[in-house]
Design an enzyme around this catalytic site. Structure first.
Site, PDB file in Angstrom:
ATOM      1  N   ARG A  22      21.173  18.388 -12.017  1.00  0.00           N
ATOM      2  CA  ARG A  22      19.972  18.551 -11.089  1.00  0.00           C
ATOM      3  C   ARG A  22      19.033  20.127 -11.079  1.00  0.00           C
ATOM      4  O   ARG A  22      18.782  20.370 -10.424  1.00  0.00           O
ATOM      5  CB  ARG A  22      19.851  18.508  -9.327  1.00  0.00           C
ATOM      6  CG  ARG A  22      20.353  17.259  -9.089  1.00  0.00           C
ATOM      7  CD  ARG A  22      19.271  16.401  -8.407  1.00  0.00           C
ATOM      8  NE  ARG A  22      19.614  14.793  -7.801  1.00  0.00           N
ATOM      9  CZ  ARG A  22      19.706  14.399  -6.955  1.00  0.00           C
ATOM     10  NH1 ARG A  22      19.274  15.720  -6.074  1.00  0.00           N
ATOM     11  NH2 ARG A  22      20.087  13.204  -6.924  1.00  0.00           N
ATOM     12  N   ARG A  26      13.884  21.006  -6.193  1.00  0.00           N
ATOM     13  CA  ARG A  26      13.624  21.679  -4.971  1.00  0.00           C
ATOM     14  C   ARG A  26      14.224  23.211  -4.824  1.00  0.00           C
ATOM     15  O   ARG A  26      13.657  24.148  -3.970  1.00  0.00           O
ATOM     16  CB  ARG A  26      13.947  21.236  -3.610  1.00  0.00           C
ATOM     17  CG  ARG A  26      12.877  20.182  -4.066  1.00  0.00           C
ATOM     18  CD  ARG A  26      13.442  19.671  -2.106  1.00  0.00           C
ATOM     19  NE  ARG A  26      14.782  18.786  -2.862  1.00  0.00           N
ATOM     20  CZ  ARG A  26      15.021  18.436  -1.167  1.00  0.00           C
ATOM     21  NH1 ARG A  26      14.725  18.465   0.022  1.00  0.00           N
ATOM     22  NH2 ARG A  26      16.462  18.052  -1.417  1.00  0.00           N
ATOM     23  N   ARG A  35       5.532  19.769  -6.334  1.00  0.00           N
ATOM     24  CA  ARG A  35       5.563  18.339  -5.375  1.00  0.00           C
ATOM     25  C   ARG A  35       4.911  18.570  -4.149  1.00  0.00           C
ATOM     26  O   ARG A  35       4.931  17.643  -3.505  1.00  0.00           O
ATOM     27  CB  ARG A  35       7.548  19.080  -4.988  1.00  0.00           C
ATOM     28  CG  ARG A  35       8.314  18.144  -4.049  1.00  0.00           C
ATOM     29  CD  ARG A  35       7.939  17.232  -4.871  1.00  0.00           C
ATOM     30  NE  ARG A  35       8.887  15.679  -4.116  1.00  0.00           N
ATOM     31  CZ  ARG A  35       8.296  15.164  -2.620  1.00  0.00           C
ATOM     32  NH1 ARG A  35       7.259  15.213  -3.009  1.00  0.00           N
ATOM     33  NH2 ARG A  35       9.167  14.746  -2.117  1.00  0.00           N
ATOM     34  N   ASP A  71      14.885   9.524 -12.071  1.00  0.00           N
ATOM     35  CA  ASP A  71      15.729   9.159 -11.646  1.00  0.00           C
ATOM     36  C   ASP A  71      17.049   7.838 -11.477  1.00  0.00           C
ATOM     37  O   ASP A  71      16.269   7.232 -12.031  1.00  0.00           O
ATOM     38  CB  ASP A  71      15.461   9.381  -9.851  1.00  0.00           C
ATOM     39  CG  ASP A  71      16.164   9.452  -8.779  1.00  0.00           C
ATOM     40  OD1 ASP A  71      16.506  10.547  -8.089  1.00  0.00           O
ATOM     41  OD2 ASP A  71      16.852   7.884  -8.122  1.00  0.00           O
ATOM     42  N   TYR A 148      22.925   1.184  -3.292  1.00  0.00           N
ATOM     43  CA  TYR A 148      21.262   1.660  -2.736  1.00  0.00           C
ATOM     44  C   TYR A 148      21.506   0.260  -2.542  1.00  0.00           C
ATOM     45  O   TYR A 148      20.316   0.283  -1.795  1.00  0.00           O
ATOM     46  CB  TYR A 148      21.501   2.872  -4.223  1.00  0.00           C
ATOM     47  CG  TYR A 148      21.127   4.255  -4.354  1.00  0.00           C
ATOM     48  CD1 TYR A 148      20.725   5.142  -2.957  1.00  0.00           C
ATOM     49  CD2 TYR A 148      22.106   4.698  -5.263  1.00  0.00           C
ATOM     50  CE1 TYR A 148      20.929   6.302  -3.031  1.00  0.00           C
ATOM     51  CE2 TYR A 148      22.796   5.802  -4.687  1.00  0.00           C
ATOM     52  CZ  TYR A 148      22.054   6.680  -3.690  1.00  0.00           C
ATOM     53  OH  TYR A 148      22.006   7.886  -2.917  1.00  0.00           O
TER      54      TYR A 148
HETATM   55  O1  1CP Z   1      16.963  18.189 -13.505  1.00  0.00           O
HETATM   56  C1  1CP Z   1      17.532  17.271 -13.055  1.00  0.00           C
HETATM   57  O2  1CP Z   1      18.953  16.587 -12.329  1.00  0.00           O
HETATM   58  C2  1CP Z   1      17.237  15.565 -12.906  1.00  0.00           C
HETATM   59  C3  1CP Z   1      16.988  15.066 -12.455  1.00  0.00           C
HETATM   60  C4  1CP Z   1      17.240  13.826 -11.682  1.00  0.00           C
HETATM   61  C5  1CP Z   1      18.465  13.118 -12.042  1.00  0.00           C
HETATM   62  C6  1CP Z   1      19.874  13.260 -12.950  1.00  0.00           C
HETATM   63  C7  1CP Z   1      17.144  13.374 -10.118  1.00  0.00           C
HETATM   64  C8  1CP Z   1      16.043  13.912  -9.745  1.00  0.00           C
HETATM   65  N1  1CP Z   1      18.200  12.626  -9.828  1.00  0.00           N
HETATM   66  C9  1CP Z   1      18.380  13.032 -10.231  1.00  0.00           C
HETATM   67  C10 1CP Z   1      19.832  11.178 -10.452  1.00  0.00           C
HETATM   68  C11 1CP Z   1      20.804  10.591  -9.662  1.00  0.00           C
HETATM   69  N2  1CP Z   1      19.716  10.410  -7.898  1.00  0.00           N
HETATM   70  C12 1CP Z   1      21.340  10.864  -8.277  1.00  0.00           C
HETATM   71  C13 1CP Z   1      23.090  11.242  -9.387  1.00  0.00           C
HETATM   72  C14 1CP Z   1      23.633  12.868  -8.777  1.00  0.00           C
HETATM   73  C15 1CP Z   1      23.782  12.931  -8.236  1.00  0.00           C
HETATM   74  O3  1CP Z   1      24.880  12.200  -7.478  1.00  0.00           O
HETATM   75  O4  1CP Z   1      23.248  13.889  -7.378  1.00  0.00           O
HETATM   76  C16 1CP Z   1      21.601  10.178  -7.151  1.00  0.00           C
HETATM   77  C17 1CP Z   1      22.665   9.571  -6.777  1.00  0.00           C
HETATM   78  C18 1CP Z   1      20.139  10.000  -6.618  1.00  0.00           C
HETATM   79  C19 1CP Z   1      19.617   9.464  -5.772  1.00  0.00           C
HETATM   80  C20 1CP Z   1      18.604  10.569  -5.460  1.00  0.00           C
HETATM   81  N3  1CP Z   1      17.233  10.651  -5.380  1.00  0.00           N
HETATM   82  C21 1CP Z   1      18.945  10.989  -3.942  1.00  0.00           C
HETATM   83  C22 1CP Z   1      20.063  11.205  -3.227  1.00  0.00           C
HETATM   84  C23 1CP Z   1      20.255  10.518  -2.003  1.00  0.00           C
HETATM   85  C24 1CP Z   1      21.461   9.765  -1.579  1.00  0.00           C
HETATM   86  O5  1CP Z   1      22.161   8.993  -1.917  1.00  0.00           O
HETATM   87  O6  1CP Z   1      21.538  11.159  -0.277  1.00  0.00           O
HETATM   88  C25 1CP Z   1      17.800  11.382  -3.331  1.00  0.00           C
HETATM   89  C26 1CP Z   1      17.510  12.425  -2.014  1.00  0.00           C
HETATM   90  C27 1CP Z   1      17.089  11.541  -5.133  1.00  0.00           C
HETATM   91  C28 1CP Z   1      15.676  12.249  -4.966  1.00  0.00           C
HETATM   92  C29 1CP Z   1      15.703  13.156  -5.906  1.00  0.00           C
HETATM   93  N4  1CP Z   1      15.860  12.437  -7.590  1.00  0.00           N
HETATM   94  C30 1CP Z   1      15.702  13.870  -8.436  1.00  0.00           C
HETATM   95  C31 1CP Z   1      14.869  15.067  -7.290  1.00  0.00           C
HETATM   96  C32 1CP Z   1      14.619  16.063  -8.322  1.00  0.00           C
HETATM   97  C33 1CP Z   1      15.232  14.617  -6.214  1.00  0.00           C
HETATM   98  C34 1CP Z   1      14.859  15.595  -5.069  1.00  0.00           C
HETATM   99  C35 1CP Z   1      13.084  15.163  -4.605  1.00  0.00           C
HETATM  100  C36 1CP Z   1      11.905  15.880  -3.974  1.00  0.00           C
HETATM  101  O7  1CP Z   1      12.231  15.144  -2.757  1.00  0.00           O
HETATM  102  O8  1CP Z   1      11.370  16.846  -4.080  1.00  0.00           O
END
Ligand code: 1CP
Length: 341
Positions: A22, A26, A35, A71, A148
């Site tokens: 990540r 943010r 964003r 994602d 999910y």
């Molecule tokens: O920079 C990076 O790491 C690249 C992008 C990236 C990656 C590798 C994003 C962008 N998401 C992910 C993987 C991801 N997404 C995972 C696996 C890794 C982990 O465990 O964190 C998971 C479980 C998700 C699902 C997801 N997407 C969540 C979690 C929700 C939950 O179940 O609690 C969330 C909040 C997102 C949205 C998301 N994805 C990525 C970002 C930057 C965001 C936040 C978006 C925003 O509001 O701006």
């Protein structure tokens, strides 16, 4: 040549390479600025925006790898899931998978059709990065994607997922077969588009015990690694959290390296895995968000532990948190770069 790729292939360089899960997100003001104008999905689905966000952390910090901005859930849209990222709630799927009939309805479009936007974004990023910095592609693992799809939101305690597993094993296994295909095709397509490493995220796996893992998950995860390694000649990393108790089983995966969370030391993780394999990790992201003096101490401890395993990619134990000061990331990357083994 790349320090990151060499390290994943087990060759120790003069210092550990460093990237952060990540690393785009943010905690960066330039991410928040973009964003404000676009939703998360618009950003992922617009190749120019996804490329820009992928490169943002690389412009600030001399990271040793980039990870494509996408994602794990976006490929589910092409399967027929109505996915939204709701403010404050995280992901929501309006039509969750609850029965064998729901599983049967899931489509499996080819990646060029399903996630063309991500493949285009990869080509843009690779064009910008050139040879110097490798780009990482990724996919959710079948189990975590199932969580999910079945729960329809952030999975919580996995009540419905575990219920389907044991009460409707035929539906469960049919779902896993489809998700293995999705995951393999998606990963291979990202490598073909220019990603030089791949990571499989199984973020919710830590909720399973070893027996259910072996019965309901392991055969499919084994297949993902087997197929991807047959078809893509790039190192593949497996990452999950809270899986210390599953390391003996996970060691059987044909992964080039394992990501480790902060709940276990790197040498202890290696002992539990029971084989000589590169490790990636494992500074606690909550620590990185705190006072620098302690970050420095904790990071030096991770470096020292990393020096005792076969090869080490410096990373966090999970993703960068939104309240992390960018200044701490800067100092952390500098600290790892100053280190020569
Ligand atoms: O920079 C990076 O790491 C690249 C992008 C990236 C990656 C590798 C994003 C962008 N998401 C992910 C993987 C991801 N997404 C995972 C696996 C890794 C982990 O465990 O964190 C998971 C479980 C998700 C699902 C997801 N997407 C969540 C979690 C929700 C939950 O179940 O609690 C969330 C909040 C997102 C949205 C998301 N994805 C990525 C970002 C930057 C965001 C936040 C978006 C925003 O509001 O701006």
């Amino acid at each position: 040549m790349s320090l990151f790729i060499d390290t994943l292939r087990g060759k120790r360089g003069p210092r550990p390479p460093v990237w952060l899960m990540r690393q785009a997100g943010r905690y960066l003001p330039e991410y928040r600025a973009l964003r404000e104008k676009s939703s998360m999905l618009e950003m992922v689905m617009t190749p120019e925006l996804a490329c820009e966000v992928t490169l943002q952390p690389l412009r600030r910090f001399p990271l040793d790898a980039a990870i494509i901005f996408a994602d794990i859930l976006t490929p589910l849209i092409g399967m027929g899931s109505r996915l939204e990222f709701k403010k404050g709630e995280g992901p929501v799927i309006e039509n969750p998978v609850r029965s064998a009939a729901d599983v049967a309805k899931l489509r499996l479009p080819a990646p060029a059709e399903n996630v063309q936007y991500t493949l285009d974004a990869i080509r843009l990023v690779v064009g910008e990065l050139g040879e110097k910095t490798p780009l990482i592609g990724f996919s959710g693992a079948p189990f975590t994607l199932s969580c999910y799809l079945i729960e329809g939101q952030s999975p919580g305690d996995l009540e419905r997922t575990k219920a389907m597993m044991v009460a409707d094993p035929a539906a469960w296994h049919a779902l896993q077969e489809k998700l293995v295909t999705l995951c393999v095709e998606y990963l291979v397509a990202q490598a073909e588009a220019g990603c030089r490493s791949l990571q499989v995220f199984d973020s919710w796996l830590g909720h399973l015990g070893p027996r259910e893992y072996e019965r309901f998950v392991e055969p499919y995860l084994v297949k993902v690694f087997h197929e991807v390694r047959k078809r893509a000649d790039v190192p593949v990393v497996f990452f999950a959290t809270g899986v210390t108790g599953l390391f003996p089983q996970l060691a059987r995966l044909d992964a080039h390296a394992f990501g480790v969370d902060w709940r276990v030391s790197l040498p202890q993780a290696l002992r539990l895995l029971g084989r000589e394999v590169p490790l990636q990790g494992n500074l606690d992201p909550q620590i990185l968000a705190g006072p620098w003096e302690y970050v420095e101490r904790a990071a030096r401890e991770v470096l020292a532990e990393g020096a005792s395993v076969p090869a080490h990619v410096f990373n966090l134990g999970h993703g960068v948190l939104p309240h992390t000061p960018p200044e701490n990331v800067q100092r952390l990357v500098d600290l790892v770069h100053r280190r020569s083994a």
